[in-house]
Design a protein around this motif. Structure first.
Motif, PDB file in Angstrom:
ATOM      1  N   THR A 332       0.943  -1.286  -0.097  1.00  0.00           N
ATOM      2  CA  THR A 332      -0.015  -0.033  -0.212  1.00  0.00           C
ATOM      3  C   THR A 332       0.580   1.459  -0.064  1.00  0.00           C
ATOM      4  O   THR A 332       0.338   2.325   0.020  1.00  0.00           O
ATOM      5  N   PHE A 333       2.322   1.113   0.227  1.00  0.00           N
ATOM      6  CA  PHE A 333       3.017   2.268   0.383  1.00  0.00           C
ATOM      7  C   PHE A 333       2.738   3.264  -0.894  1.00  0.00           C
ATOM      8  O   PHE A 333       2.469   4.499  -0.652  1.00  0.00           O
ATOM      9  N   ARG A 334       2.823   2.788  -2.049  1.00  0.00           N
ATOM     10  CA  ARG A 334       2.392   3.917  -3.121  1.00  0.00           C
ATOM     11  C   ARG A 334       1.262   3.447  -3.723  1.00  0.00           C
ATOM     12  O   ARG A 334       1.184   2.616  -4.653  1.00  0.00           O
ATOM     13  N   SER A 335       0.357   4.034  -3.576  1.00  0.00           N
ATOM     14  CA  SER A 335      -1.138   3.617  -3.997  1.00  0.00           C
ATOM     15  C   SER A 335      -1.788   4.765  -4.912  1.00  0.00           C
ATOM     16  O   SER A 335      -1.033   6.117  -4.959  1.00  0.00           O
ATOM     17  N   GLN A 340      -4.932  11.095   3.195  1.00  0.00           N
ATOM     18  CA  GLN A 340      -3.961  11.869   4.007  1.00  0.00           C
ATOM     19  C   GLN A 340      -4.367  12.655   5.330  1.00  0.00           C
ATOM     20  O   GLN A 340      -5.786  12.957   5.341  1.00  0.00           O
ATOM     21  N   GLU A 407       9.670   7.938   2.919  1.00  0.00           N
ATOM     22  CA  GLU A 407       8.835   8.867   3.420  1.00  0.00           C
ATOM     23  C   GLU A 407       7.383   8.319   4.148  1.00  0.00           C
ATOM     24  O   GLU A 407       6.787   7.863   3.213  1.00  0.00           O
ATOM     25  N   GLY A 410       5.669  14.482   5.253  1.00  0.00           N
ATOM     26  CA  GLY A 410       6.414  15.678   4.794  1.00  0.00           C
ATOM     27  C   GLY A 410       5.988  17.008   5.557  1.00  0.00           C
ATOM     28  O   GLY A 410       4.762  17.127   5.746  1.00  0.00           O
ATOM     29  N   SER A 449       2.262  16.981   6.501  1.00  0.00           N
ATOM     30  CA  SER A 449       1.366  16.347   5.516  1.00  0.00           C
ATOM     31  C   SER A 449       1.532  14.626   5.713  1.00  0.00           C
ATOM     32  O   SER A 449       2.569  14.422   5.207  1.00  0.00           O
ATOM     33  N   GLY A 451       0.570  10.611   5.701  1.00  0.00           N
ATOM     34  CA  GLY A 451      -0.277   9.454   4.808  1.00  0.00           C
ATOM     35  C   GLY A 451      -0.741   8.466   5.874  1.00  0.00           C
ATOM     36  O   GLY A 451      -0.168   7.806   6.608  1.00  0.00           O
TER      37      GLY A 451
END
Ligand code: ATP
Length: 591
Positions: A332-335, A340, A407, A410, A449, A451
């Motif tokens: 799921t890290f980069r979906s 957010q 990450e 941020g 911000s 996730g």
């Protein structure tokens, strides 16, 4: 600490997530949808616990921050003014062989020998001409006077190998310029059959940096990849023409998976387009929001007025965001669809840098308070060249995932860029009036911000562990346990009657469930041996287990009546606790 990156550990985590109902592939029965995930019964609890805790510490426990919940669809002008329509892009590259797409800036660097090719031709036509060379006078083609020099240039003592079985091979051209001209001519005359003169390069990843070894059987990986390249371009059994070799270190030009050359980077906008209303044209076009922050900026004035806050103050929001990521990966890290948790903390220009450091510390504390070890968290001070041009300072909070350091959040000092952009584009004042100094100005902002999905994944990765525990017969066996912080655990406590067929024990256990349920998420389980019931809860990270036994009924010792065994997941220690004290004892641990 475990090996890093640790793909085995990650595989176990992904499999546990599916097996126990944390996370499933979206639309799984139809083959899934890349970059989209569904949270199952336990996953949704974990996610809610995380979001609720964030909301609690960011909004409820402070006087200076209020919340909002903006819409996902917004006027397209928002995305023009914010800069997303023109610049929310990633550079993408494609593999010339597999067609797989990558984000150019995320390609792992590779070192190795690069083999360059000028083209390829059909094995059979090539072999036939080579055989005819032995008796040129009997060959129609070799007998053509003007073809002779060109044929000799290619076919006299070619260096390379041909594999008769796979009907392919390679030839090394020693005089690339002249020999390529000859090839061009022979191809133009149709003498070489199906051919291609498209240049190509492939990297033989790794290898001895001092010299390249041509395989005697033509099985160099670079050769194989080149053959695939030309096969895709219509040469069925390709003999490839190699023209040179060079060593390249730390290159991002090649596909790390097969060594093929990648295309030049092209910009790709990550926003999902959609149309509002019945017509599907430019006039109805807008986007699914790629971040929640913009709703906060465009509602700044309304919220300032109704909340009557003074600077510095913040507006917080949790919600879905959508990005058409080039290469969704790492579970799921980069979906492409994710959530957010964003805070826009407005301030005066002079306070920005100090607040940036303040919020970095607050956020690091937050992660520690949900059970992520400090030593696995890293604050990366993003260098000038990587930072957005309007940001005066940015930190990335990174976590050591099993697939590498990546990450989580941020924290950026964005100056007055966002509010100024919207003020200019909308023509509406987004200024703040300072009662004391009687000045009007556009506030600056610091934005932490985070996730949701990435943090849920970090929580699961951090919690996953294996240790040893005795089975029913006292034999040691491997125990799989998710060591969630009790605050985050999806189920806080399991309640078990020692025996399922004893009405009194069952009734008492159900009474305890009723007592605890208003305060926390409880799981009642009466099936199987007690040890097995504990193990099932360990595996999903339930921090406490309550067992109702005969002592609870006062059968062995009257003093123990209405007490239960309370077992703690990590230490597996058990203590007797009065039923009346249970809720209090557990609440102290989970809030
Ligand atoms: P990355 O460089 O990893 O693409 P980013 O710097 O573009 O991330 P931001 O725009 O700063 O990310 O978004 C803030 C947070 O939103 C990120 O720190 C991350 O936790 C989360 N996030 C961003 N993109 C994704 C995604 N594709 N999938 C899951 N979470 C994401």
């Amino acid at each position: 600490m475990s090996k890093f990156p640790d793909s085995q550990r990650m595989e176990k985590i992904v499999s546990l997530c599916k097996r126990r109902g944390f996370i499933f592939q979206s639309s799984e029965i139809y083959g899934g949808l890349n970059g989209a995930w569904d949270y199952g019964p336990l996953g949704v609890e974990l996610k809610r616990n995380l979001k609720n805790y964030w909301w609690r510490v960011i909004v409820h426990e402070r006087d200076d921050i209020v919340g909002m919940d903006g819409s996902i669809l917004m006027n397209r002008s928002v995305w023009k003014a914010s800069g997303h329509e023109d610049t929310f892009t990633d550079p993408m590259v494609d593999c010339l062989v597999s067609g797989k797409r990558f984000r150019a800036d995320q390609i792992d660097e590779q070192s190795g020998w690069v083999v360059n090719f000028v083209g390829a031709t059909d094995f059979e036509a090539f072999q036939k001409l080579q055989q005819e060379q032995e008796a040129p006078e009997r060959s129609r083609i070799w007998s053509e006077i003007e073809l002779g020099p060109h044929l000799r240039r290619i076919f006299t003592n070619p260096s390379g190998t041909f594999d008769l079985n796979s009907r392919s091979g390679y030839v090394q051209l020693s005089d690339p310029v002249e020999q390529t001209k000859s090839l061009e001519l022979l191809i133009k005359r149709g003498i070489l059959g199906a051919s291609s003169l498209q240049p190509f390069s492939a990297m033989e990843i790794g290898g001895d940096p001092k010299s390249f070894k041509w395989s005697s059987r033509g099985v160099n990986r670079a050769i194989r990849v080149a053959q695939d390249f030309y096969r895709k371009r219509g040469v069925r059994n390709p003999i490839v023409f190699a023209v040179g070799l060079e060593r390249e270190e730390h290159s991002k030009r090649f596909n790390p998976e097969n060594g093929s050359l990648l295309t030049e980077p092209r910009s790709f906008n990550l926003m999902f387009k959609t149309f509002v209303g019945a017509t599907e044209d430019e006039s109805s076009l807008t986007y699914l929001r790629p971040e929640t922050a913009q709703a906060i900026f465009v509602q700044f004035k309304n919220i300032l007025e109704v909340s009557r806050r003074k600077l510095p103050f913040g507006i917080a929001q949790i919600g879905k965001a959508f990005r058409n990521e080039i290469n969704p990966r790492n579970f799921t890290f980069r979906s492409r669809e994710f959530e957010q948790m964003e805070l826009e903390y407005f301030c005066r220009a002079g306070e920005g840098m100090k607040l940036l450091d303040y919020w970095l510390e607050e956020r690091l504390k937050f992660y520690e308070n949900i059970g992520i070890a400090r030593e696995k968290l890293h604050a990366r001070n993003v260098p000038d060249e990587e930072r957005a041009f309007y940001s005066k300072g940015t930190y990335d909070i990174e976590y050591d995932f099993p697939f590498g350091r990546q990450e989580l959040e941020g924290v950026a000092y964005r100056t007055d860029y966002d509010l100024s952009q919207h003020q200019n584009a909308s023509g509406k004042s987004l200024e703040y009036f300072d009662e004391e100094t009687k000045q009007r100005f556009v506030p600056h902002v610091v934005e932490p911000s985070a996730g949701v999905d990435r943090t849920v994944l970090a929580l699961i990765c951090e919690a996953y562990s294996e240790d040893e525990a005795p089975d029913e017969k006292g034999k040691m066996e491997t125990r799989l346990v998710l060591r969630f912080h009790p605050r985050m655990a999806p189920i806080k406590c399991g309640v078990f009657p020692l025996l399922r067929n004893n009405a009194q024990l069952v009734a008492k256990a159900k009474e305890i469930v009723g007592l605890l349920r208003p305060h926390m998420n409880i799981f009642y389980d009466e099936s199987g041996a007690i040890g097995r019931r504990y193990r099932r809860q360990d595996e999903i990270g339930t921090p406490f287990g309550v067992t109702v036994d005969f002592e609870t009924m006062g059968e062995k010792d009257a003093a123990l009546r209405d007490t239960v065994t309370l077992r703690e997941r990590d230490s597996m220690k058990q203590e007797r606790v009065a039923i009346n004290d249970l809720a209090g004892t557990l609440l102290a641990e989970i809030t």
